[in-house]
Structure formats: C-alpha cells, structure tokens
Design a protein around this motif. Sequence first.
Motif, short mmCIF file in Angstrom:
data_model
loop_
_atom_site.label_atom_id
_atom_site.label_comp_id
_atom_site.label_asym_id
_atom_site.label_seq_id
_atom_site.Cartn_x
_atom_site.Cartn_y
_atom_site.Cartn_z
N SER A 282 9.19 10.68 -1.37
CA SER A 282 8.56 11.71 -2.11
C SER A 282 9.30 12.11 -3.26
CB SER A 282 8.19 12.69 -0.97
OG SER A 282 7.29 12.05 -0.06
N THR A 283 10.46 11.82 -3.49
CA THR A 283 11.30 12.39 -4.37
C THR A 283 11.13 11.51 -5.74
OG1 THR A 283 12.86 13.46 -2.95
CG2 THR A 283 13.66 13.32 -5.28
N GLN A 284 11.61 10.14 -5.43
CA GLN A 284 11.45 9.00 -6.29
C GLN A 284 11.04 7.85 -5.80
OE1 GLN A 284 12.34 9.21 -9.55
NE2 GLN A 284 11.46 7.30 -9.40
N PRO A 285 9.80 7.35 -6.15
CA PRO A 285 9.35 6.22 -5.45
C PRO A 285 10.04 5.00 -5.83
CG PRO A 285 7.41 7.37 -6.86
CD PRO A 285 9.08 8.00 -6.90
N ASP A 286 9.97 3.92 -4.72
CA ASP A 286 10.85 3.01 -4.89
C ASP A 286 10.42 1.92 -3.90
OD1 ASP A 286 12.91 1.06 -5.30
OD2 ASP A 286 14.47 2.35 -5.14
N ASP A 287 10.87 0.68 -3.64
CA ASP A 287 10.35 -0.39 -2.87
C ASP A 287 10.55 -0.06 -1.37
OD1 ASP A 287 10.34 -2.41 -1.14
OD2 ASP A 287 11.55 -3.82 -2.08
N PRO A 288 9.49 0.41 -0.62
CA PRO A 288 9.80 1.29 0.56
C PRO A 288 10.73 0.67 1.45
CG PRO A 288 7.45 1.07 -0.17
CD PRO A 288 8.22 0.33 -0.80
N LEU A 289 10.65 -0.89 1.37
CA LEU A 289 11.44 -1.71 2.70
C LEU A 289 12.83 -1.54 2.20
CD1 LEU A 289 11.32 -3.31 5.02
CD2 LEU A 289 11.05 -5.34 3.64
N LYS A 290 13.24 -1.48 0.61
CA LYS A 290 14.61 -1.23 0.36
C LYS A 290 15.00 -0.10 0.68
CE LYS A 290 16.05 -0.73 -4.11
NZ LYS A 290 15.87 -0.55 -5.34
N LEU B 85 0.85 -1.21 -0.09
CA LEU B 85 0.17 0.14 -0.09
C LEU B 85 1.00 1.49 0.05
CD1 LEU B 85 -2.71 -1.06 2.62
CD2 LEU B 85 -3.19 -0.79 0.03
N LEU B 86 1.95 1.05 0.75
CA LEU B 86 2.66 2.38 1.05
C LEU B 86 3.53 2.65 -0.46
CD1 LEU B 86 3.62 4.41 3.03
CD2 LEU B 86 5.63 2.69 3.71
N ASP B 87 3.83 1.69 -1.16
CA ASP B 87 4.48 1.76 -2.22
C ASP B 87 3.62 2.35 -3.44
OD1 ASP B 87 6.66 1.51 -4.26
OD2 ASP B 87 6.03 -0.73 -4.82
N GLU B 88 2.51 1.90 -3.43
CA GLU B 88 1.39 2.28 -4.23
C GLU B 88 1.00 3.84 -3.94
OE1 GLU B 88 -2.40 0.47 -4.27
OE2 GLU B 88 -3.10 1.76 -5.78
N ALA B 89 1.13 3.97 -2.84
CA ALA B 89 0.81 5.78 -2.65
C ALA B 89 1.61 6.64 -3.03
CB ALA B 89 0.67 5.65 -1.07
N TYR B 90 3.08 6.09 -2.76
CA TYR B 90 4.16 7.14 -3.09
C TYR B 90 4.30 7.11 -4.83
CZ TYR B 90 6.05 8.22 1.34
OH TYR B 90 6.37 8.56 2.63
N ARG B 91 3.65 5.99 -5.33
CA ARG B 91 3.61 6.24 -6.88
C ARG B 91 2.62 6.93 -7.31
NH1 ARG B 91 7.41 2.66 -8.60
NH2 ARG B 91 8.21 1.28 -6.77
#
Length: 653
Positions: free
Chosen positions: A543-551, A246-252
């Motif tokens: 917020s600058t560049q979405p990426d895998d949040p855990l990574k 969900l977090l990943d989707e949100a930032y994308r």
Amino acid sequence: MTMRKALYVLIAAALPAAAQQPAGPLLPQLDAAGVTKTCDAALAKGREMVAKMESGSGGAGFLAEWNALQVALEDLGPISNLGALHPDKAVRDAAEPCLQKRTAFGTDLFQSEKLYARVKAIEPAHPRERKLKKDLLEGFEDSGVTLPADKRARAKEISTRLTQIGQAFSRALREDPTTVRFAPAELAGVPESFLKSRKAQADGSYVLKPDDPTNDAVMTNAKSEDTRRRMFVARVQRGGEGNLKLLDEAYRLRKELATLHGLPTYAHYVQRRRMVGSPDVVNKFLAEVKSTVTDLEKAELRLLAEAKARDTGKPAEAVVPRWDESYYKNVVRRERFAVDQEQTRKYFPTPRAVEFALLVSETLYGIRFREAKVPAWHPDVRYFDIFDATSGKFIANIYLDLYPRDGKRGGAWAAGARRASVLAGRTPTSVLVTNFNREGLSHAEMQTLLHEFGHVLHGVLSTAHYLSQAGTAVKRDFVEAPSQMFQEWVHREESLALFRKVCPECPALGKDEIARLAEARRFGRGIHYSFQHLAASFDMALSTQPDDPLKVWKRLETEQPQGTTDFTMRPASFPHPTGGYAAGYYGYMWSEVIGLDLLSAFEKNMLDPKVGARYRETILAQGGQEEEMEMVRKFLGRELNNKAFLEEIAGKR
Ligand SMILES: [Zn+2]
C-alpha cells in the motif's frame, strides 16, 4: 452422504420450534435470471431517484432522500451472499455482473457534482446528521467529485476494475481445483470422524481439497510430516499465478488512485479516514507489536522444536518448518495442558454450540431468538427471528449457513444483508457463514463462532436512524472490536457454565479443564501475532510502494524465524487485500486493542445484563452514528488504551 442426511434429520428433530412461522421479512430466493432482473430493476429505480435528487436543490430533505435511495439499492438483494454461497453455479456467476453494475452505480453516484453541492448545503439538526454529512462529503471527495474530468473518469475506471479483480480473485479461490491424494496409511492420526465425512476412492485412498476443515484436520493431526508438507504445499499454492497477478494489479491501481488525489501512497488515502488517521500511526503500532511479541514467538518455536525432537528421536531443529506448526502446537498443548483440539469437539456438538451463542447473546443483551422454517438457498441453512425480551417486539432476523460444500466460499464471516433504518421502518437481517465440522466444534472453532456472532450482533442490534450508519457501518479499524471482544465468552468459566443449559448431556467442562483450555489457547500467541504482523506489514508495504507481491511476501517471511519456502504462493490465497482490507489489515490487531479494552467493563461479571445493556446501547445500537473514539470513551468512562492488548501478546494475561 448418508451420514450427513442422518445428522440433518437428527438436528431438525431436536428442534420442534422449527415449525414456527417467521416473523421477519425474508430474503428473496432468486435464480440466475431473478438475480439479473431484480438487480436491473433496483438499479433502474435508483437511477430515477438520483435524477430526482439531482434536480432538487439545497440541503433540506436530502438525508431522507439519500436514505430512501440506500433502501432501494439494498433491495436489489443479498447478491454478494448468493455469489459466495449459492449451490447453483449459474446463480453465483449471475451475481458478479450485478455487483459490477452496483459498484459502477456507486461510483457515478459519488461523482455527482449536483449531489455533492446538496450535501455541502445540509444544515445538520442532530449530531448523527453532522457525522453523516461529514462521512458523505468524504465519500464524494474520495470518489473524485472535486477532481478534473479526466482524472475523475480514471478514478471511476480504477474503481470498476478493482471490483472485477476482487471478484476474480475470490472466484479463483472458491473454485480452485487443487486436490491432494493420500493413501489411508498416510492419514494416520487424522480423526476417524473426519475421514468418514469424506469419500474414499476404490483403492481406499482419499482425494482431499485443501479447504478449511480438511486443512485443519490434516495439519493438526496427521502424524506423517510428509503428509503435512504435501497438504501445506497445496494450501499455499491455491489461487496460483493468476491471483498473484491480480493482487499486483490491484495495488498498482490503488497507488494510481492515491496519486490522482495528490496523496503520496494508498496507505495515506485510506488511513486518513480511519481511527489511526495516518500511516505513521500504523507503522509505529506495528513496530510496537513486533518488539512486544518477538521473545514470546521465539520461546514458543523452541518448545515446538523440542516437542518434535522428542517425537521423532532426532536432534532438535533450530526451528520447525511451517507445516509442523499446527501439529506440534497441538502436541505441546496435549503434553503441557492435556488439551487436544480434536478432543474438544466432544464438548461442543455443532448445533448445541449455536444454541450456546444464542443463549449468551440473550443473557447479555436482553433479546430472544426463535427458530422458524423458511425457504433458503440450501437445506442446511437455519433461520431465527430476534425479539426484544422486555418489549417483546420483533427486532431482526438471521440466517445461519454453517457447513462446507462444493462451490461455497471458505472461511467464516457475517454479512449484513439488510441494514437497520428507524427512519425507513427497516429491521436488520444478517447472514452468518462458517465452514464447520458437522459433528462438533473444536475450542478454536467455538472462538470463531463467537467472533462472527459478534459481527452479527453489531448488525442486528442496530437502531440507527439512517441506513448508511447502521450496524457495522463503522470505521474499518473499529469494525472487528465487537467481534474480537465477543470471542472471550468461550474462554470464561461463567459463560461456559451456560453450555450445561443448552446441552445437559454433553461432558461437563470443569474449572480445571477451562483453566487448561485457556492456557492451551494462550500457547501459540507469539506465533499467531507474529503472523498477523507479517500480514499487516505485507499489506502496508504494498500500500506504500507496489511491487511483485510474492517477492515482498518472501522478503518479509525471510525476516521471520521460520523463514520462507520456494514453493509458497501464499499471497494468492490471502483474500483480504482484494476483499476490502487493503491498507487495512492492521485493523484486526487495532480492533483487538479496542476489543480487549472494552472487555475490561465485563471483567467483574461476564454475564452482567446491566453492562450488556449499556454496551448494546452505547456501541452496538449506535453503529456509525457517532465517532468511534467517542463511543468507546462513553462506554469505558475513560480514554482508550492498549495496555490489555500488549499484555495479551506478550503472554502476560
Ligand atoms: Zn471479524
């Protein structure tokens, strides 16, 4: 359970005022069907009002119409509170579709070209109207009103989906089923009073949820490293894979939203509307924090490693693992300052701590609280009317929901359930939510109580003309300043002396103990601000560049002295990025810069009602009627600076 009941009776008996009739307008008590009905009725009324506003023309009268609309929308009820707090799952679940409809309504509203044209035509008659016009124009533009139709439709889809993501994320945390089982011996060190409040299994073992009070009790006190490690693992895995997705989707989606607006990143989209103005300012600020805090953090971690070595008889590790942090911080505090967080509870019985927060507020801001018995969503909830001490006039009311229970959202927060509007003759209502221990507050929890009370005061002392500018309707990177400042009242001798008044039978805190508490609190600042820096950097990175949040989280954690772990899913339980703080977590520290600078006006006398009155008038009462920087300048009589904050995080205050 018996224990809980007994305590409840005890608290009620100690407060004869509870028989008072309430003076203020009460929040509606809704069941699941009531939530849907009230919500739909308010939105239908809202749509009617909007249609009428759209058929009008010109700017004249628009702001009054806008205000009436805001009042009608707020009257759909304290839905987000019910969703987070109601003991009945059906009510919590009914709140979600309502909030989704409310968001969709808001997006449609701010995408209306007709209303946008009317806002542009407003000729402000007052500075607060000029500010409101500017804020509204930005709101319309940020919702996409000036975008071509296809992009505007996409902006709306994104906004709707982001609301759903926020709700799903929060629900997964609230209803996370994770538990950890401990044999009694594994809980050695954990306070008896805490264990008594939890039910033991037939074999004497305990099955514990990693909620706030449990995590706190175990991580600070359990003597066994394995116990702490198991609790830590459970805690950092809450929310799980689902929340990471969900977090990943949100930032994308946010990045896409920024792109629709022709902006390079979501950080740009958000921060151009904040006090900081741009991501450059935030990045520079974060770099300054990092360089200021690093030495202190390393020195503190060294002390923790030495304390552990003394405790275990083994050679000191280069750095203790994260699950050792709270425990050995407490050990160091005990050894160096003779302060044990658990022991501090005896000074602050929970109901008395609440009275203390009320008394400090009364003393500083010239107000009076009076408790009354009112219907609420749970029998634990307390209610107070607030009166102006000089005029005797009723000005606001508050609900306090203090203790944890199943299905209640964790953490502590304050919510404005109704906001002030002088134009509409509307008084504010705030809800304070915590998940406190019933017996007593630790000194750290006292700080949390005052912090959230700072938000409550910002809401209830508002005298805004328009509802959209009331209370905490200020820039996100300012909103924590009043609450950060108010925390300080649990650290000073002058204010703590008031505790004697609310609890003459409590053990007295002497000058020496207060000084030691202050020292003990300061210990750990380096580690704390380093974490704040990590969380803010994580939010800025995505917020600058979405990426895998855990990574991203693990990469940033690896850069820290304590490093990262294989099992962590920490971002899955980090509620801020989906709870309105995306590209905004830095705001906690930024607000602290302001809060500590504002505090300088109280340094001579922490209980000076004259300074309090001036603060109430220039900051709290104004809400968002003025530019934040201007309000600060008026109150301080000079420009804002970050001197006090940098001294604080370098350990020099
Ligand atoms: Zn806060």
